[in-house]
Every structure is written in C-alpha cells, then in structure tokens.
Design a protein around this motif. Structure first.
Motif, PDB file in Angstrom:
ATOM      1  N   PHE A   1      43.963  47.654  46.773  1.00 44.47           N
ATOM      2  CA  PHE A   1      42.922  47.035  45.946  1.00 44.47           C
ATOM      3  C   PHE A   1      43.192  45.565  45.666  1.00 44.47           C
ATOM      4  N   ARG A   2      44.294  45.039  46.231  1.00 45.36           N
ATOM      5  CA  ARG A   2      44.591  43.622  45.954  1.00 45.36           C
ATOM      6  C   ARG A   2      43.923  42.734  46.996  1.00 45.36           C
ATOM      7  N   PRO A   3      43.502  41.540  46.583  1.00 45.19           N
ATOM      8  CA  PRO A   3      42.946  40.605  47.572  1.00 45.19           C
ATOM      9  C   PRO A   3      44.051  40.137  48.524  1.00 45.19           C
ATOM     10  N   PHE A   4      43.659  39.868  49.760  1.00 44.37           N
ATOM     11  CA  PHE A   4      44.613  39.458  50.793  1.00 44.37           C
ATOM     12  C   PHE A   4      45.396  38.201  50.375  1.00 44.37           C
ATOM     13  N   ASP A   5      44.681  37.204  49.832  1.00 41.96           N
ATOM     14  CA  ASP A   5      45.339  35.944  49.420  1.00 41.96           C
ATOM     15  C   ASP A   5      46.427  36.200  48.389  1.00 41.96           C
ATOM     16  N   ASP A   6      46.087  37.102  47.462  1.00 41.32           N
ATOM     17  CA  ASP A   6      47.035  37.407  46.390  1.00 41.32           C
ATOM     18  C   ASP A   6      48.335  37.972  46.967  1.00 41.32           C
TER      19      ASP A   6
ATOM     20  N   ARG B   1      51.746  35.977  46.475  1.00 41.61           N
ATOM     21  CA  ARG B   1      52.696  36.464  45.471  1.00 41.61           C
ATOM     22  C   ARG B   1      53.567  37.618  45.963  1.00 41.61           C
ATOM     23  N   GLY B   2      53.404  38.007  47.205  1.00 37.77           N
ATOM     24  CA  GLY B   2      54.282  39.058  47.752  1.00 37.77           C
ATOM     25  C   GLY B   2      53.752  40.448  47.495  1.00 37.77           C
ATOM     26  N   LEU B   3      54.327  41.413  48.249  1.00 33.69           N
ATOM     27  CA  LEU B   3      53.833  42.788  48.214  1.00 33.69           C
ATOM     28  C   LEU B   3      54.046  43.468  46.870  1.00 33.69           C
ATOM     29  N   THR B   4      55.180  43.185  46.240  1.00 30.76           N
ATOM     30  CA  THR B   4      55.526  43.984  45.065  1.00 30.76           C
ATOM     31  C   THR B   4      55.012  43.405  43.752  1.00 30.76           C
ATOM     32  N   ALA B   5      54.341  42.246  43.808  1.00 27.49           N
ATOM     33  CA  ALA B   5      53.821  41.670  42.562  1.00 27.49           C
ATOM     34  C   ALA B   5      52.749  42.586  41.974  1.00 27.49           C
TER      35      ALA B   5
ATOM     36  N   PRO C   1      49.205  43.565  40.612  1.00 25.99           N
ATOM     37  CA  PRO C   1      47.902  43.054  41.069  1.00 25.99           C
ATOM     38  C   PRO C   1      47.349  42.022  40.098  1.00 25.99           C
ATOM     39  N   ALA C   2      46.851  40.913  40.662  1.00 22.99           N
ATOM     40  CA  ALA C   2      46.237  39.899  39.813  1.00 22.99           C
ATOM     41  C   ALA C   2      44.720  40.019  39.885  1.00 22.99           C
ATOM     42  N   GLY C   3      44.230  40.605  40.935  1.00 23.80           N
ATOM     43  CA  GLY C   3      42.787  40.769  41.073  1.00 23.80           C
ATOM     44  C   GLY C   3      42.467  42.145  41.624  1.00 23.80           C
ATOM     45  N   PHE C   4      41.195  42.454  41.651  1.00 21.78           N
ATOM     46  CA  PHE C   4      40.782  43.755  42.151  1.00 21.78           C
ATOM     47  C   PHE C   4      39.656  43.548  43.140  1.00 21.78           C
ATOM     48  N   THR C   5      39.781  44.135  44.318  1.00 18.56           N
ATOM     49  CA  THR C   5      38.721  43.979  45.312  1.00 18.56           C
ATOM     50  C   THR C   5      38.660  45.200  46.222  1.00 18.56           C
ATOM     51  N   LEU C   6      37.473  45.438  46.759  1.00 22.81           N
ATOM     52  CA  LEU C   6      37.322  46.535  47.721  1.00 22.81           C
ATOM     53  C   LEU C   6      37.313  46.009  49.150  1.00 22.81           C
ATOM     54  N   ASP C   7      37.677  44.722  49.312  1.00 22.99           N
ATOM     55  CA  ASP C   7      37.626  44.111  50.638  1.00 22.99           C
ATOM     56  C   ASP C   7      38.446  44.873  51.659  1.00 22.99           C
ATOM     57  N   GLY C   8      39.626  45.331  51.246  1.00 23.91           N
ATOM     58  CA  GLY C   8      40.498  46.069  52.158  1.00 23.91           C
ATOM     59  C   GLY C   8      39.788  47.293  52.705  1.00 23.91           C
TER      60      GLY C   8
ATOM     61  N   SER D   1      50.193  42.591  59.140  1.00 23.13           N
ATOM     62  CA  SER D   1      50.432  41.791  57.929  1.00 23.13           C
ATOM     63  C   SER D   1      49.212  41.690  57.020  1.00 23.13           C
ATOM     64  N   ASN D   2      48.066  42.243  57.420  1.00 22.27           N
ATOM     65  CA  ASN D   2      46.972  42.387  56.450  1.00 22.27           C
ATOM     66  C   ASN D   2      47.214  43.681  55.683  1.00 22.27           C
ATOM     67  N   TRP D   3      48.194  43.624  54.810  1.00 30.24           N
ATOM     68  CA  TRP D   3      48.642  44.885  54.211  1.00 30.24           C
ATOM     69  C   TRP D   3      47.587  45.553  53.356  1.00 30.24           C
ATOM     70  N   ASN D   4      46.670  44.763  52.808  1.00 32.40           N
ATOM     71  CA  ASN D   4      45.642  45.423  52.001  1.00 32.40           C
ATOM     72  C   ASN D   4      44.735  46.278  52.881  1.00 32.40           C
ATOM     73  N   VAL D   5      44.458  45.823  54.114  1.00 28.89           N
ATOM     74  CA  VAL D   5      43.618  46.609  55.026  1.00 28.89           C
ATOM     75  C   VAL D   5      44.365  47.844  55.510  1.00 28.89           C
ATOM     76  N   VAL D   6      45.624  47.656  55.889  1.00 31.53           N
ATOM     77  CA  VAL D   6      46.407  48.798  56.373  1.00 31.53           C
ATOM     78  C   VAL D   6      46.559  49.847  55.267  1.00 31.53           C
ATOM     79  N   ALA D   7      46.837  49.381  54.049  1.00 28.65           N
ATOM     80  CA  ALA D   7      46.989  50.317  52.931  1.00 28.65           C
ATOM     81  C   ALA D   7      45.675  51.046  52.662  1.00 28.65           C
TER      82      ALA D   7
END
Lengths: 274, 309
Positions: free
Chosen positions: A33-38, A42-46, A48-55, A237-243
């Motif tokens: 649910f994290r944006p790709f830029d975020d 800020r790295g994988l383990t930070a 979440p600063a934002g919420f998106t369904l883009d992934g 490396s688009n981890w939000n999409v893979v997740a």
C-alpha cells in the motif's frame, strides 16, 4: 507454578511467537500500500508515509495479474469438479462392489499421486503437444485431474466404506441401479468429505506452479502463480507492485481457508492419519 | 429390509442376493475404468516413458536416440549433479528436521483447549494455504538488503551479521529453507494435533499421578502413541523435500553459483531451458528413486489403515 502463572507463561511465549509468525505477511501488506517513491526514498522497512492502491492497480493491469486470476479460475473450477466427480465414481465402484484386486487398484491409484511430478513433466508436456492441447487450459485441467485423482479416490473410498451397507442394499432391493444409488444416495452422504476435498484441491490446483510451467507458454495464458513470477521479473525493485501481486495471489486461497477452515483442516488430515 | 423387498413388484428375492452381490454390474465397471484409464494415460504411462527417455538422447524434435546408460554416466560425473544432490540432502534434513521438531513442539503447546489457542493455531497455520511461490516472494522481500531481516539484526545490535542473504552462496540455501519451514510448520502441527487427539488422556493422568514429570510423560506415554503419525509425517516430509521445486525457483532459481540448486530445479533447467530431454529424464528417475522408499512406506501405512477400518 500457580495456574495463573502458567497461563501468563503460555501467553507470554505464544503471543509474541504468533506475532512473529504473521509479521512477514503484515510487512508485505504495508509495502503493497506504499507509494513507489516513498519506498525508494525511505527504504523498505520505513513505516508507511502514504497510502495508495497504485501497486494493486499496476499488478492487476500491466502486471497481468487480473488476466492470470481469470485463467486460474478457468483451470481450478473445472479441474476440482471433474476430478472429484471421477474420483467419487471410482471410489463408489471400489467401495460398494466386489471388484477383484480392489485394494491393489486403490493403492496403485494413490501411488500415482505420490509420484514426484518431475518424473511426469517431460512426457506429459509431449503428450499435450501431440494431443494439440499444449499451451491451453485444457491440457492443464487434464493434468490436474489425472495427478490428483488417486488421492481423492483413496480418501473418498475410506469415507464411503463407513456408510452402512444396509442403506445401499435397501436401495438396490427397491430397484435402484448403480447410477441411481451413486447419484441419489452415496453422493449426498459424502458431502462432508467432498467439501473437505474440494477446499484442499482448490488450494492445490490454484497454487500449482510446476505443471503450468511445463505445459503453458503464452504470457496471456499463465495462471496466477506463474504470472506472479513473471511479475517479479518484470517489475524488479518495484516492491510495491511485487508485494501487491503476491497478496492478490494469496487472497483466493486465504478466503478458502477462512471460509472452510474446519473442512480444510479435516481434508489435510484425511488419508494421512487416523 | 425384507419387507422392502416384498413391497416391490419385481421378484427381487432375498435368496438371489448373495450371487448378485458378487457379480459386478456392467455400469460399475464404467465407473471404475474411466477414472483409471485417465490416471493410467496421464500418470503411469508418462512415468514409464520417463524411464525410457532416460536412456536416450533427445532434443524434443524427431525420434529419441537410444544411448544406453550414457546419461547416467554423465550424471555421476557432473559436478552440478553432485552439488544438487548434496543440497537436496541438506534440504531434506533441515526442512524435515526443523518443521517436524517445530510442528511437534507447537502441537504439544497448543493441544489443550485454552483461551487464545485457536488464534495461535490459525496464525501459525495460515502460511500453509499460500502457494510456495507466494511464500518465496514474501520472503524475498524480507531478505532484501534493506529488508526486515537485516533491519532487525541492526536493531538488535547484530549489525555484523547483516548480509545479502539470497545473493550470498553461503547463506542462500538456508535462507530459502527458513521460508519453506515457516510455511510447513503449520501443516506438521496439524498432523500432530490430530495424533495427540487420539492419545488416551487417562494414561497421561495416570502417569502424572505416579509422579512422571512433563518430559517423562512425553517420552514414555505420548511419544509411543504417536508412532503412526510419525510414520506419515516422516514419509510425507521426505517425499516433499525430494520434489521441492517452486520455492527455490521463485526465490533464487538455483543460484547464486548453484548454491541452491536442487535435483528438481536442475532437472527443470535441463529439460525445459536446454531441452536436454534425455538427461533431464535421467535426473527425474534419480528423484523418483530417492522418493520411492518413502512412497512405499506411506502406502504400507495406508494399507494397514484400510485393513483396520
């Protein structure tokens, strides 16, 4: 130690352990649910600063997971229904009639399910080619039926044996033929076993990877599990999409688990222990 | 029963019952033969073909060329095969050992009904429903250089241990193994929970009265009663370990430098990437040979169960 103290010790160990067990899943959900830029910033383990369904949008659309989900349904539904139908027919014949060598037949069928798939892959792939069903869902459905049937037959045989003979004898005397006895008497009585096996078979077939790699080729025909690996290759490396993709692939079987929890667990136990 | 017979107009005399029961009506043969034919055509016939193909050289086009035992000779001289075999042994021992011990301990802990037990069981069992490919991807994320594993180590002050788990040939196999065990433990736990349910609680109570401690009760009262489950767990685990493919394929593809290559991934690569179909078939036969003893163990157990019922 007092009973109270024991309870504290028990929960003190089990609660963190269970939490640790589900932590990898929770972590993946956060990433999805994290944006790709975020993530890149800020790295994988930070947190979440934002919420998106883009992934999810990307995974379903250009990632091909939507298409794959549809293929998996097209494979899973007929494969589960047909393999249970055929297995219940075989189990009916073996459990209700004095077929010669029935135990040998039964165990041979079970043995077929225990074989490592690797010993079948190359010939089966060639057989689907010669039958003209290579790279079609039909080939994949046929394989799932053939490979799973032995186990389902074995379990249903055990279940049908526990149905008292008097019931079918009474039907026979009333003039019911084998087909009638099977459809009207045995199958309704087998509903609990069929439900358990259906839940189990659904997850097995839906989760399959090796057979789809062996008989499918076109990207557009890949079922969920195979498509997920493609997604991983395409969105490195688009981890939000893979997740998001792996969560999508996990949802259907998780639904089966939560909806049929009791059936699912009893299905796992059938044929493995008493 | 006999009254039912008299109400029917047909002369279904009870006297004829014994002979007709022995005779299998012809539709019933259809019930059996259709599924059996499908299984023979899609499982047993292909399996036999693999044996034949393992003695040939074949690229998939034209007829296979018989080469005798050349594939096997090449196999035993092939360093990758040795590596894969070694990895498979490590895999079977590690995967089997960890998931069986873990599953058994969890089953013992979560056996008695208590508040929260259902929740703990579900949490540990849930990964079992995911595909191995999903499991693999979940864990790939954890093993990333900035993933949870390294971050947790850093937070615990163990920063020296941080590494690229899946890219390091020394750790990759074990990293994949942990992911597989994470998923498998729930299944083994369920099998043992069922086994424990059939243990006689009176025996435990009696031994407790006699002064047996928890370890003694487990060792001398519970463990012997779990023998049947142990056979099944052992057979299932080894069969699964030998055929493991998905999770390795999803996480590392056999790399880095073949450090996670198993027989099945090597077989798949030879067969479907390089189209060395004869050589791949020989590998498949080796996989089969390693599994067969445990397949028979399982079948023997199944026979006994069938006779008892």
């Amino acid at each position: 130690m007092s009973r109270r103290g024991k309870d504290w010790l028990f929960h003190g160990i089990m609660a963190p352990l269970s939490l640790l067990w589900v932590a990898p899943m929770i972590f993946v959900v956060f990433i999805a649910f994290r944006p790709f830029d975020d993530i890149t910033r800020r790295g994988l383990t930070a947190l979440p600063a934002g919420f998106t369904l883009d992934g999810f949008r990307t995974a379903l659309g250009s990632g091909g997971m939507g298409q794959a989900m549809w293929v998996s349904i097209q494979v899973t539904v007929p494969a589960v229904i047909l393999s249970l139908l055929l297995a219940s027919m075989a189990a009916f014949a073996l459990s209700r009639y004095e077929i010669p060598f029935r135990r040998t037949i039964l165990l041979t069928m079970l043995a077929g399910n225990l074989l490592p798939p690797q010993i079948l892959l190359i010939p089966v792939s060639k057989i689907t080619e010669s039958l003209g069903v290579y790279d079609t869902v039909y080939g994949l459905i046929a394989i799932h039926i053939g490979f799973g049937m032995g186990f389902y037959t074995f379990v249903l045989y055990g279940f049908m044996r526990s149905i008292p003979n008097e019931i079918t004898e009474a039907a026979r005397i009333d003039g019911a033929g084998p087909a009638h006895t099977y459809a009207r008497i045995i199958m309704p009585l087998c509903r609990p076993a069929l439900a358990a096996l259906a839940a189990l078979a659904t997850t097995w077939i839906f989760n399959d990877l090796i057979w789809s790699l062996a008989v499918l080729q076109s990207q557009s025909k890949l079922p969920v599990t195979a498509a997920l690996l493609n997604l991983q290759g395409g969105f490195v490396s688009n981890w939000n999409v893979v997740a998001a993709g792996s969560i999508l692939a996990a949802i259907p079987t998780a639904i089966v688990f939560f909806a049929f929890q009791r059936h699912f667990v009893s299905g796992l136990l059938m044929g493995s222990s008493k | 029963m006999t009254s039912a017979a008299t109400t029917t107009s047909r002369p279904a005399a009870p006297r004829r019952r014994v002979p007709t029961r022995r005779q299998v009506p012809w539709p019933v043969w259809g019930f059996l033969l259709l599924p059996a034919a499908i299984e023979v055509g899609l499982v047993f016939w292909p399996a036999l073909n693999s044996f034949y193909l393992s003695f040939t050289q074949w690229g998939g086009v034209g007829p296979p060329e018989p080469v005798g035992i050349a594939n096997y000779e090449n196999l035993f001289a092939d360093p990758v095969f040795h590596q894969a075999l070694r990895n498979n042994v490590i895999w079977a021992v590690g995967f089997g050992g960890l998931s069986v011990v873990g599953g058994l301990i969890l089953a013992l802990a979560l056996n008695r009904p208590r508040r929260g037990v259902g929740l703990y069981r579900s949490a540990i069992f849930l990964p079992m429903v995911f595909s191995l490919a999903v499991t693999g991807l979940f864990w790939r994320v954890q093993y990333q250089p900035d993933g949870t594993v390294n971050t947790s180590l850093g937070l615990l002050g163990l920063g020296d241990l941080e590494r690229q788990w899946l890219a390091d040939p020394d750790t990759a196999l074990y990293a994949v193994l942990i992911a597989a065990v994470w998923r498998q433990v729930g299944y083994i736990m369920v099998l043992y929970l069922a086994g424990l349910k059939s243990c006689d609680p009176a025996l435990q109570d009696a031994s407790a009265v006699d002064g047996a401690g928890p370890w003694q009760r487990f060792r001398y009262v519970i463990w012997p009663q779990l023998r049947g489950v142990n056979t099944v767990v052992f057979a299932v685990t080894v069969i699964e370990a030998v055929r493991t493919f998905d999770i390795v394929w999803a996480m590392t593809g056999g790399g880095p430098y073949r450090s996670t290559e198993l027989l099945s991934t090597y077989m798949f690569q030879q067969g479907f990437t390089f189209l060395n179909l004869g050589y791949a078939s020989a590998l498949a036969v080796v996989i089969f040979a390693l599994a067969i003893v445990f397949i028979i163990t399982y079948l023997v157990r199944a026979t006994r169960q069938e006779v008892e019922s």
